[in-house]
Design an enzyme around this catalytic site. Sequence first.
Site, mmCIF file in Angstrom:
data_model
loop_
_atom_site.group_PDB
_atom_site.id
_atom_site.type_symbol
_atom_site.label_atom_id
_atom_site.label_comp_id
_atom_site.label_asym_id
_atom_site.label_seq_id
_atom_site.Cartn_x
_atom_site.Cartn_y
_atom_site.Cartn_z
ATOM 1 C CE LYS A 160 -3.669 -2.657 0.763
ATOM 2 N NZ LYS A 160 -4.806 -2.809 -0.160
ATOM 3 C CG HIS A 199 -7.305 -10.063 -5.987
ATOM 4 N ND1 HIS A 199 -8.600 -9.578 -6.027
ATOM 5 C CD2 HIS A 199 -6.723 -9.489 -4.913
ATOM 6 C CE1 HIS A 199 -8.772 -8.731 -5.013
ATOM 7 N NE2 HIS A 199 -7.653 -8.672 -4.318
#
Length: 477
Positions: free
Chosen positions: A175, A294
């Site tokens: 992140k 994902h």
Amino acid sequence: MSPQTETKASVGFKAGVKDYKLTYYTPEYETKDTDILAAFRVSPQPGVPPEEAGAAVAAESSTGTWTTVWTDGLTSLDRYKGRCYHIEPVAGEDSQWICYVAYPLDLFEEGSVTNMFTSIVGNVFGFKALRALRLEDLRIPPAYTKTFQGPPHGIQVERDKLNKYGRPLLGCTIKPKLGLSAKNYGRACYECLRGGLDFTKDDENVNSQPFMRWRDRFVFCAEAIYKAQAETGEIKGHYLNATAGTCEEMIKRAVFARELGVPIVMHDYITGGFTANTSLAHYCRDNGLLLHIHRAMHAVIDRQKNHGMHFRVLAKALRMSGGDHIHAGTVVGKLEGEREMTLGFVDLLRDDFIEKDRARGIFFTQDWVSMPGVIPVASGGIHVWHMPALTEIFGDDSVLQFGGGTLGHPWGNAPGAAANRVALEACVQARNEGRDLAREGNEIIRAACKWSPELAAACEVWKAIKFEFEPVDTIDK
């Protein structure tokens, strides 16, 4: 048209519209071992009987259409049609039924999840006679399962490649997910890996944007992997997202990852599509790459209880299409997921044989006939205080992925990674000693804090963080 011609045309064929249930509702039908079985949650329009609604689903997802057609006489409908063979009311609902449909295996192309879904859920979900429709589960027969390669490698092969046993694996999503340069991104990966994590990860929407092109990211992440491996003596990896705008570009990125010698790549299998995913899975098996999956966009399909498709179906489809990891919710974090339901599809991902268990949302017994298993990934809003629950819920064959729970550590990425590794090792040791993680979890973490200032700092930061919302999708009681 002459009377003679008219008479010939009408022989054996009566035009018009007839009820679906006359042909496609067959409660006397005994299912075959080779049938694909589906459980649909059906919400008919007012005035439409459940038998007609269930038959309509069977018809429109197999051989039927809205009217009688003369070409029905050119084939054997009895051989190829789907059949609604059982209907049961949904507990606590006045206008919902579970309709069970059996499909002959000949309706489906071998080894194609794309074709399977195009038939079963491709058109019928827009049918006007239904207010809503949801595919709750599928039974994939061994005869069809054996036409798929499945995961490129599977759980045991992955453990052997990584030389890591007896505990869950630890990961971290980098992140901020967008905006970092490739070099800074690689630096963040390195700090996490040297701190004690097994993997770092591209987020789902990190592909090849102007601020960080894919090739640059791959190179700097590979450098981070090799440097961390040299320092720690452990095998490390980063999920390099190969998802791209075309299948050709996706494979090109996977080829470059293999040339760099990294152990794993990644794909967004729903947005990327099942055809692309299966192609990438085949490449990964042939070239020794692990494949992380994902599930971006899954909640558009599976979140609502009365319409769409349950994630357990998407999970089965992924196991067939191919993937070594897949995100599966956390139960305790920020994302949707009821405990028993989550454990149900986690077993469907990992185990070889799963018995029918409606208490966990499993409608059919599923035999995977030795197809390799998929490692579930717990990710989304989790931190060190969740470690005992995650270890107890998911067991050893899982990846516990802490993004903010690593990078949000007040001392930086490496201390955040160290805190997670210490917490995990403490929980695994306590479990192996016979302690109850569900009851003694907080005590175990507090005791470990005495030996790890990094863990103590993490516990202080996240001591009050909770995500307490009722799940939308629950098991029918």
